[in-house]
Design a protein around this motif. Structure first.
Motif, short mmCIF file in Angstrom:
data_model
loop_
_atom_site.label_atom_id
_atom_site.label_comp_id
_atom_site.label_asym_id
_atom_site.label_seq_id
_atom_site.Cartn_x
_atom_site.Cartn_y
_atom_site.Cartn_z
N TYR A 86 5.35 4.52 -16.45
CA TYR A 86 4.68 4.76 -17.73
C TYR A 86 5.59 4.41 -18.90
O TYR A 86 5.17 3.78 -19.87
N TYR A 87 6.85 4.81 -18.82
CA TYR A 87 7.78 4.53 -19.91
C TYR A 87 8.25 3.07 -19.93
O TYR A 87 8.79 2.62 -20.93
N ASP A 88 8.05 2.36 -18.85
CA ASP A 88 8.48 0.97 -18.78
C ASP A 88 7.38 0.03 -19.27
O ASP A 88 7.32 -1.13 -18.87
N ASP A 89 6.49 0.57 -20.13
CA ASP A 89 5.35 -0.19 -20.65
C ASP A 89 4.51 -0.74 -19.50
O ASP A 89 3.96 -1.84 -19.57
N ASN A 90 4.47 0.05 -18.44
CA ASN A 90 3.71 -0.34 -17.26
C ASN A 90 2.80 0.82 -16.91
O ASN A 90 3.20 1.76 -16.25
N ASP A 91 1.56 0.75 -17.40
CA ASP A 91 0.63 1.85 -17.22
C ASP A 91 -0.13 1.78 -15.89
O ASP A 91 -1.14 2.46 -15.71
N ASN A 92 0.36 0.95 -14.96
CA ASN A 92 -0.36 0.81 -13.71
C ASN A 92 0.18 1.74 -12.62
O ASN A 92 0.16 1.42 -11.43
N TYR A 93 0.70 2.91 -13.03
CA TYR A 93 1.26 3.83 -12.03
C TYR A 93 0.21 4.27 -11.02
O TYR A 93 0.53 4.49 -9.85
N LEU A 94 -1.06 4.37 -11.44
CA LEU A 94 -2.10 4.74 -10.48
C LEU A 94 -2.28 3.64 -9.43
O LEU A 94 -2.47 3.93 -8.24
N SER A 95 -2.18 2.39 -9.87
CA SER A 95 -2.28 1.28 -8.93
C SER A 95 -1.10 1.29 -7.96
O SER A 95 -1.27 1.05 -6.75
N GLU A 96 0.10 1.55 -8.47
CA GLU A 96 1.28 1.59 -7.59
C GLU A 96 1.14 2.69 -6.55
O GLU A 96 1.49 2.51 -5.38
N ILE A 97 0.64 3.85 -6.98
CA ILE A 97 0.47 4.96 -6.03
C ILE A 97 -0.57 4.59 -4.97
O ILE A 97 -0.38 4.86 -3.78
N ALA A 98 -1.66 3.96 -5.40
CA ALA A 98 -2.71 3.59 -4.45
C ALA A 98 -2.22 2.54 -3.45
O ALA A 98 -2.54 2.61 -2.26
N LYS A 99 -1.42 1.58 -3.94
CA LYS A 99 -0.97 0.49 -3.06
C LYS A 99 0.20 0.89 -2.17
O LYS A 99 0.32 0.42 -1.04
N TRP A 100 1.07 1.75 -2.68
CA TRP A 100 2.32 2.03 -1.99
C TRP A 100 2.46 3.49 -1.52
O TRP A 100 3.46 3.85 -0.92
N GLY A 101 1.46 4.31 -1.80
CA GLY A 101 1.55 5.72 -1.47
C GLY A 101 1.78 6.00 0.00
O GLY A 101 2.36 7.04 0.36
N ASN A 102 1.36 5.08 0.85
CA ASN A 102 1.58 5.29 2.29
C ASN A 102 3.05 5.12 2.68
O ASN A 102 3.44 5.42 3.82
N ARG A 103 3.86 4.66 1.72
CA ARG A 103 5.32 4.54 1.95
C ARG A 103 6.11 5.63 1.25
O ARG A 103 7.34 5.64 1.32
N PHE A 104 5.42 6.53 0.56
CA PHE A 104 6.11 7.59 -0.18
C PHE A 104 6.65 8.65 0.78
O PHE A 104 5.92 9.15 1.63
N TYR A 105 7.92 9.00 0.61
CA TYR A 105 8.54 10.08 1.36
C TYR A 105 8.81 11.30 0.49
O TYR A 105 9.09 12.39 1.00
N HIS A 106 8.76 11.12 -0.83
CA HIS A 106 9.09 12.20 -1.76
C HIS A 106 8.47 11.85 -3.10
O HIS A 106 8.29 10.67 -3.41
N PHE A 107 8.16 12.86 -3.93
CA PHE A 107 7.43 12.60 -5.17
C PHE A 107 7.93 13.54 -6.26
O PHE A 107 8.06 14.75 -6.03
#
Length: 262
Positions: free
Chosen positions: A170-191
């Motif tokens: 969000y702070y990196d002028d990249n408001d696509n955090y929801l897209s990143e979570i949707a695409k890569w959430g299956n690789r998340f180990y911690h949040f």
């Protein structure tokens, strides 16, 4: 999912987490922390986890150099990482979090290959102990923070996970955090749970989650969609929310996020 908080490795942290009804604390043994001094306190920390029934959710290290100007692994740093993975094992903590610096003397692909070599070492060491390795998406001396790097590095290393914090995107002028979570959430180990607030397009403050601009309802819905079922770690990170106000802010976030954890 389990709710916890980043805190110092002190008895006061365990008491605080217990009093607030949290499940774990996260320990950050960053570049400004003496690794050997931390290692010497592990037996005491084990005792506190037992006394207060508070787990260690993850151990991480931010800010250090992992590769040198020629793309070689910094051996002194690697040994510190091994010690911290050993500490994960002793503390019953299943996730170790780290990043990798980028060297201007190397091309982007050379940096990626150097990072792959480094993470391969950690994955191999961690696997013997049953410890998962995750990269952090913070920009602090780390270039492995978005899809550009993940596609190459995590694409090559199937067992390498991600510790994700939506505020960084969000702070990196990249408001696509929801897209990143949707695409890569299956690789998340911690949040990480950290509020983010911009005014006039610039970072303004990191208020308590739920009192900020991030869409936490959608974030949680996507995490459930991708099957994330691990730790949510509150990160108090504001110069405004300190002392008594900071404590109230943590309580606010706990109440807010607890309503979203089923």
């Amino acid at each position: 999912m389990n709710l916890g908080i980043i805190a110092d490795p002190t008895e006061e942290s365990f008491i605080m987490a217990k009093n607030k009804g949290l499940d774990f604390i996260e320990l950050c043994i960053n570049i400004n922390v003496d690794v050997d001094e931390f290692i010497s306190s592990v037996d005491q920390i084990i005792e506190w986890t037992s006394i207060y029934n508070i787990k260690i959710g993850s151990i991480g290290r931010w800010g250090s150099n992992r590769i040198d100007e020629k793309g070689n692994i910094c051996q002194d740093e690697l040994e510190k990482e091994y010690k911290l993975i050993d500490a994960c094992k002793k503390l019953g903590c299943g996730v170790y979090v780290c990043g990798c610096n980028e060297q201007e003397s190397l091309s982007y692909l050379e940096n990626c290959q150097a990072a792959i070599n480094f993470f391969e070492k950690l994955l191999s060491y961690g696997k013997k102990l049953g410890i998962k390795i995750a990269t952090y998406n913070c920009r602090w001396n780390n270039f492995v923070y978005s899809e550009k790097a993940w596609n190459i590095i995590h694409g090559q290393l199937d067992e390498l996970g991600i510790k994700y914090d939506p505020s960084h995107s969000y702070y990196d002028d990249n408001d696509n955090y929801l897209s990143e979570i949707a695409k890569w959430g299956n690789r998340f180990y911690h949040f990480h749970i950290k509020g983010a607030l911009k005014v006039d397009g610039k970072r303004y403050d990191d208020p308590p989650a739920g009192m900020d601009q991030l869409d936490w309802h959608s974030i949680m819905a996507i995490l459930y969609k991708v099957g994330y079922d691990s730790n949510l770690s509150i990160e108090p990170h504001s110069a405004t929310w300190k002392g008594e106000l900071g404590d109230k802010g943590v309580d606010y976030t706990i109440k807010y996020m607890s309503n979203l954890v089923l």
